[in-house]
Design a protein around this motif. Sequence first.
Motif, PDB file in Angstrom:
ATOM      1  N   HIS A   1       0.836  -1.189   0.000  1.00 51.13           N
ATOM      2  CA  HIS A   1       0.000   0.000   0.000  1.00 51.13           C
ATOM      3  C   HIS A   1       0.875   1.244   0.000  1.00 51.13           C
ATOM      4  O   HIS A   1       1.898   1.297   0.687  1.00 51.13           O
ATOM      5  N   LEU A   2       0.469   2.207  -0.808  1.00 51.89           N
ATOM      6  CA  LEU A   2       1.116   3.505  -0.705  1.00 51.89           C
ATOM      7  C   LEU A   2       0.063   4.602  -0.701  1.00 51.89           C
ATOM      8  O   LEU A   2      -1.079   4.388  -1.123  1.00 51.89           O
ATOM      9  N   SER A   3       0.463   5.724  -0.164  1.00 58.60           N
ATOM     10  CA  SER A   3      -0.465   6.848  -0.087  1.00 58.60           C
ATOM     11  C   SER A   3       0.284   8.142  -0.392  1.00 58.60           C
ATOM     12  O   SER A   3       1.493   8.253  -0.154  1.00 58.60           O
ATOM     13  N   LEU A   4      -0.474   9.073  -0.928  1.00 54.03           N
ATOM     14  CA  LEU A   4       0.044  10.414  -1.211  1.00 54.03           C
ATOM     15  C   LEU A   4      -0.692  11.388  -0.314  1.00 54.03           C
ATOM     16  O   LEU A   4      -1.926  11.423  -0.313  1.00 54.03           O
ATOM     17  N   HIS A   5       0.078  12.155   0.456  1.00 53.84           N
ATOM     18  CA  HIS A   5      -0.497  13.170   1.327  1.00 53.84           C
ATOM     19  C   HIS A   5      -0.172  14.542   0.760  1.00 53.84           C
ATOM     20  O   HIS A   5       0.995  14.811   0.414  1.00 53.84           O
ATOM     21  N   ILE A   6      -1.182  15.367   0.690  1.00 52.64           N
ATOM     22  CA  ILE A   6      -1.001  16.741   0.232  1.00 52.64           C
ATOM     23  C   ILE A   6      -1.484  17.638   1.362  1.00 52.64           C
ATOM     24  O   ILE A   6      -2.653  17.588   1.755  1.00 52.64           O
ATOM     25  N   VAL A   7      -0.545  18.458   1.874  1.00 50.81           N
ATOM     26  CA  VAL A   7      -0.963  19.330   2.967  1.00 50.81           C
ATOM     27  C   VAL A   7      -0.158  20.632   2.938  1.00 50.81           C
ATOM     28  O   VAL A   7       1.070  20.584   2.807  1.00 50.81           O
ATOM     29  N   PRO A   8      -0.801  21.794   3.003  1.00 45.60           N
ATOM     30  CA  PRO A   8      -2.246  21.946   2.938  1.00 45.60           C
ATOM     31  C   PRO A   8      -2.739  21.856   1.497  1.00 45.60           C
ATOM     32  O   PRO A   8      -2.013  22.198   0.558  1.00 45.60           O
ATOM     33  N   SER A   9      -3.948  21.400   1.309  1.00 47.39           N
ATOM     34  CA  SER A   9      -4.509  21.292  -0.034  1.00 47.39           C
ATOM     35  C   SER A   9      -4.862  22.676  -0.568  1.00 47.39           C
ATOM     36  O   SER A   9      -5.381  23.532   0.167  1.00 47.39           O
ATOM     37  N   GLN A  10      -4.598  22.849  -1.862  1.00 46.63           N
ATOM     38  CA  GLN A  10      -4.861  24.139  -2.508  1.00 46.63           C
ATOM     39  C   GLN A  10      -5.766  23.928  -3.717  1.00 46.63           C
ATOM     40  O   GLN A  10      -5.797  22.825  -4.284  1.00 46.63           O
ATOM     41  N   PRO A  11      -6.456  24.967  -4.155  1.00 50.45           N
ATOM     42  CA  PRO A  11      -7.354  24.801  -5.304  1.00 50.45           C
ATOM     43  C   PRO A  11      -6.660  24.238  -6.544  1.00 50.45           C
ATOM     44  O   PRO A  11      -7.237  23.429  -7.268  1.00 50.45           O
ATOM     45  N   GLY A  12      -5.406  24.612  -6.758  1.00 49.92           N
ATOM     46  CA  GLY A  12      -4.659  24.118  -7.920  1.00 49.92           C
ATOM     47  C   GLY A  12      -4.336  22.638  -7.851  1.00 49.92           C
ATOM     48  O   GLY A  12      -3.870  22.061  -8.836  1.00 49.92           O
ATOM     49  N   ASP A  13      -4.603  22.020  -6.716  1.00 50.30           N
ATOM     50  CA  ASP A  13      -4.374  20.588  -6.581  1.00 50.30           C
ATOM     51  C   ASP A  13      -5.517  19.772  -7.173  1.00 50.30           C
ATOM     52  O   ASP A  13      -5.404  18.540  -7.291  1.00 50.30           O
ATOM     53  N   SER A  14      -6.591  20.423  -7.516  1.00 51.56           N
ATOM     54  CA  SER A  14      -7.731  19.708  -8.128  1.00 51.56           C
ATOM     55  C   SER A  14      -7.288  19.126  -9.469  1.00 51.56           C
ATOM     56  O   SER A  14      -6.926  19.859 -10.397  1.00 51.56           O
ATOM     57  N   ALA A  15      -7.299  17.823  -9.566  1.00 53.10           N
ATOM     58  CA  ALA A  15      -6.793  17.117 -10.748  1.00 53.10           C
ATOM     59  C   ALA A  15      -7.064  15.630 -10.554  1.00 53.10           C
ATOM     60  O   ALA A  15      -7.574  15.208  -9.519  1.00 53.10           O
ATOM     61  N   VAL A  16      -6.694  14.848 -11.563  1.00 54.87           N
ATOM     62  CA  VAL A  16      -6.714  13.388 -11.407  1.00 54.87           C
ATOM     63  C   VAL A  16      -5.305  12.935 -11.043  1.00 54.87           C
ATOM     64  O   VAL A  16      -4.329  13.355 -11.673  1.00 54.87           O
ATOM     65  N   TYR A  17      -5.206  12.102 -10.025  1.00 57.81           N
ATOM     66  CA  TYR A  17      -3.918  11.603  -9.569  1.00 57.81           C
ATOM     67  C   TYR A  17      -3.805  10.114  -9.884  1.00 57.81           C
ATOM     68  O   TYR A  17      -4.662   9.315  -9.505  1.00 57.81           O
TER      69      TYR A  17
END
Lengths: 113, 113
Positions: free
Chosen positions: A72-88
């Motif tokens: 298992h792996l995970s991606l953490h984004i902090v703090p989230s910003q509007p420009g992070d809206s995308a498909v990962y």
Amino acid sequence: DQQVKQNSPSLSVQEGRISILNCDYTNSMFDYFLWYKKYPAEGPTFLISISSIKDKNEDGRFTVFLNKSAKHLSLHIVPSQPGDSAVYFCAASADSSASKIIFGSGTRLSIRP
Amino acid sequence: DAMVIQNPRYQVTQFGKPVTLSCSQTLNHNVMYWYQQKSSQAPKLLFHYYDKDFNNEADTPDNFQSRRPNTSFCFLDIRSPGLGDAAMYLCATLPGFSTDTQYFGPGTRLTVL
């Protein structure tokens, strides 16, 4: 038979909070993992990677965690910003490089104000 | 500025009518890839070139062919497109086999009528 699985097709997170995107894999030979980000009408762009010899890799607001025993792996984004809206997209390789990578089906992240 | 260029961005063809998608790169990378991505699915590798050496994935249909006349250009030929071939086609490049990431073009969206 998907070797790389992203079970959440979508995720909505409030701006400023943490976004956590998850990825599971089945092939124990995978030793290199990547995350790509894709905006509409653009190709995937590389975000961050991790080798199987590590359990964490950090780059600014982005951190990838790897749990080999759980595959298992995970991606953490902090703090989230509007420009992070995308498909990962999560991707994995069995030859310690990006020469041949297997993709997951992606998670659409939406950051709400 | 664009490093991996795909033309056209949108292609409409008729059922059974041959179509060619093109990819060019200004990066002088050895390796070029073609992926097929259907809606909400993972990008799927069709084939790749290491210089002039062609590598076909085992499950890539014979209907799909590729040409790489020089380092900069790579073409995807679909000999007799079916409705199931409607997808986003992504081209990617890699400097060599021991690097961190593939570099993707913006994709060509193929519609089959």
